[in-house]
Design a protein around this motif. Structure first.
Motif, PDB file in Angstrom:
ATOM      1  N   ARG A 361       1.037  -1.170  -0.041  1.00  0.00           N
ATOM      2  CA  ARG A 361      -0.097   0.036   0.007  1.00  0.00           C
ATOM      3  C   ARG A 361       0.824   1.245   0.035  1.00  0.00           C
ATOM      4  O   ARG A 361       0.640   2.079  -0.903  1.00  0.00           O
ATOM      5  N   GLU A 408      -3.438  10.824  -1.026  1.00  0.00           N
ATOM      6  CA  GLU A 408      -3.989  10.253   0.057  1.00  0.00           C
ATOM      7  C   GLU A 408      -5.418   9.738  -0.169  1.00  0.00           C
ATOM      8  O   GLU A 408      -5.906   8.612   0.530  1.00  0.00           O
ATOM      9  N   GLY A 411      -4.549   6.340  -1.015  1.00  0.00           N
ATOM     10  CA  GLY A 411      -4.569   5.530  -0.040  1.00  0.00           C
ATOM     11  C   GLY A 411      -5.763   4.898   1.110  1.00  0.00           C
ATOM     12  O   GLY A 411      -5.919   3.852   1.405  1.00  0.00           O
ATOM     13  N   GLU A 412      -6.782   6.039   0.808  1.00  0.00           N
ATOM     14  CA  GLU A 412      -7.878   5.702   1.448  1.00  0.00           C
ATOM     15  C   GLU A 412      -8.534   4.413   0.807  1.00  0.00           C
ATOM     16  O   GLU A 412      -9.549   3.797   1.634  1.00  0.00           O
ATOM     17  N   ASP A 415      -7.030   1.209   1.610  1.00  0.00           N
ATOM     18  CA  ASP A 415      -7.333   0.747   3.050  1.00  0.00           C
ATOM     19  C   ASP A 415      -8.649   0.100   3.079  1.00  0.00           C
ATOM     20  O   ASP A 415      -8.943  -0.671   3.901  1.00  0.00           O
ATOM     21  N   LYS A 416      -9.777   0.255   2.297  1.00  0.00           N
ATOM     22  CA  LYS A 416     -11.068   0.063   2.144  1.00  0.00           C
ATOM     23  C   LYS A 416     -11.299  -1.277   1.504  1.00  0.00           C
ATOM     24  O   LYS A 416     -12.176  -1.908   1.755  1.00  0.00           O
TER      25      LYS A 416
END
Length: 531
Positions: A361, A408, A411-412, A415-416
């Motif tokens: 990631r 960013e 990145g979110e 993460d999901k």
């Protein structure tokens, strides 16, 4: 389809500034626009029935002449930089009046269009062009309205109008200006159609992140089981070629949004770079060259009307625009699920990066923010050896917000959702450009297919020194010795020297972001040793 407009119609009343234009053509069909362009001397027909035009002085975008009006909406939100250049409201208003006055003496073409395949995020456009061919481009590239229509944004393109820099506040006679308050894109002095497309993309890159939509300069397709894949990459890395896969359905080739539950195309067409195009290598794109398609700045074989795709004497940036449905297996509406695989494409002319590697990631955010590829010797004047190019988020020139914002957001998303992210080198192996060889297209396709099919999920991986990239030990259809670039060089020391050089370039590029995102992004990059 389409009509000439008199002074009492709705379209005319919506734009009273153009009351004096001698002839306004509204929503003409592609066939009528093609006929108009030929009659006006804008272009000529090829042997495949497509219209070919020359865009004149400019055969590509002019980034230094692209401005954004600085006002209450943009003053404290735009990432002001060498690609987002501020211009005063008063300067825009004056120039707008001059362009309108100029167009009032011209025959003009008006088209209603839309962007964003997801209806809840749709933006409506009214495109006003001096050239019939530019209006055909708008027909090809944007979505076509299918019901009641109220335009939200206006695009005005006047190639024949040249600004006076000393008076008009521009750098030179051409310009592209975005006004977010008046919702107008004003283009003048250039006939390059890509200015229209990328100005709209820039608008979306500002508006949609405010709705939590990640805007992406990428291609996208979906497999038979509905799995979506997206392909990031700068020009020359194979984004359009690799996404046009006959075994998968094309969502789009260049601009997409990633919302809560879907990936969706912004456009209704494709704008492919076609240098070296052949029916064998890229059959879907080649077959799209037919009536209604628009070719730009191509050369011909002798005195014939047969295109010579290898003749780049006018420009290396020869282009083809066509509606998305010219690709037989395209998706309609152009929407896919959240991606299962993301591919970052780079043409590494240093011969350092592996042809495929799997990213963590943190690495995915790093390489997304880096947006790396390399120019090779001979492609531009003054380039005598490979030259690294870094374009943040694989589209720096179109980012009104700071690149960290988009990184960013990625990145979110990572993460999901459980998503595989791959770095694909479509460039050189066995040495840098001039010594090594370009990785074969069929090998790259085999690696992407293996990743999409899950064949690389459970194979052993080995770590590449300096870059810490994880390389699969084997891949069907690809020679095993090709997978690790160290093994392809005759001299491992020379490889390490070149790898360290490229790693230093990565770190130098990332240093501009060290004060953002807690500085953590730069820590996962290649560990170059000081010389």
């Amino acid at each position: 389809m389409g009509q000439n407009i008199n002074k009492k119609t709705t379209i005319q009343l919506s734009f009273p500034e153009f009351n004096n234009a001698p002839n306004i053509h509204y929503q003409l069909s592609p066939e009528t626009l093609e006929k108009a362009a030929l009659g006006r001397g804008e272009g000529y027909l090829t042997d495949q029935g497509a219209l070919a035009i020359d865009t004149g002085e400019f055969t590509g975008r002019s980034p230094k002449d692209r401005f954004i009006v600085s006002d209450n909406i943009t003053k404290n939100t735009i990432w002001w930089s060498d690609i987002n250049i501020p211009i005063d409201t008063e300067v825009f208003d004056s120039l707008y009046t001059k362009v309108v006055t100029y167009l009032n003496s011209q025959e003009i073409f008006v088209r209603d269009a839309m962007v964003c395949a997801e209806k809840e995020h749709r933006l409506t456009l009214r495109v006003i062009t001096e050239d019939a061919s530019q209006n055909l481009f708008a027909y090809n590239l944007f979505l076509r309205p299918d019901g009641p229509f109220v335009p939200e944004w206006t695009i005005i393109s006047a190639p024949g109008f040249k600004a006076n820099p000393a008076v008009d506040g521009t750098r030179q006679h051409n310009f592209s200006i975005i006004n977010f308050t008046r919702k107008i894109i004003l283009i003048g002095g250039t006939g390059y159609t890509g200015e229209i497309k990328k100005a709209v993309f820039s608008v979306l890159n500002f508006l949609l992140p405010q709705q939590n939509i990640l805007t992406m300069h990428c291609a996208a397709n979906k497999g038979a089981n509905g799995d979506t894949a997206i392909f990031f990459g700068l020009s020359g890395t194979g984004k359009t070629t690799l996404s046009a896969d006959p075994e998968r359905r094309l969502i789009g080739d260049d601009e997409h949004g990633w919302g809560p539950n879907s990936v969706f195309n912004f456009e209704g067409g494709c704008y492919a770079k076609i240098a070296g195009l052949t029916a064998e290598k890229e059959p879907q794109i080649y077959e799209a060259i037919k009536p209604g398609a628009l070719l730009e700045n191509v050369c011909f074989h002798g005195s014939s009307n047969r295109v010579d795709f290898d003749n780049l004497s006018k420009t290396e940036n020869i282009r083809l625009s066509y509606p998305l449905d010219y690709i037989s297996n395209s998706v309609s509406p152009a929407v896919g699920d959240v991606p299962k695989n993301i591919f970052f494409l780079t043409a590494d002319a240093f011969g350092v990066l592996p042809p495929i590697s799997k990213l963590t990631r943190a690495q995915a955010m790093y390489y997304f923010l880096s947006g790396y590829t390399a120019k090779v010797a001979g492609t531009e004047c003054g380039i005598n050896e490979p030259e690294a190019t870094f374009s943040a988020c694989f589209g720096r020139a179109f980012l009104p917000l700071h690149p960290i914002k988009y990184a960013e957001m990625l990145g979110e998303k990572l993460d999901k959702y459980p998503i595989n992210v791959w770095l694909i080198n479509t460039g050189w192996t066995g040495g840098a450009y001039g010594t090594g060889t370009r990785i074969k297209l069929n090998y790259t396709r085999a690696m992407i297919k293996a990743a999409l099919d899950g064949q690389l999920d459970n194979v052993p991986y080995q770590k590449l020194p300096i870059f810490d990239l994880m390389i699969p030990a084997w891949c069907a259809g690809v020679p095993t010795e090709l997978l690790n670039p160290v093994n392809t060089w005759a001299d491992p020391y020379q490889y390490a020297e070149k790898a360290n050089h490229l790693a230093m370039l990565f770190r130098q590029n990332c240093s501009q972001y060290k004060n953002f995102s807690d500085g953590m992004l730069c820590s996962v990059g290649p560990a170059a040793k000081a010389a």
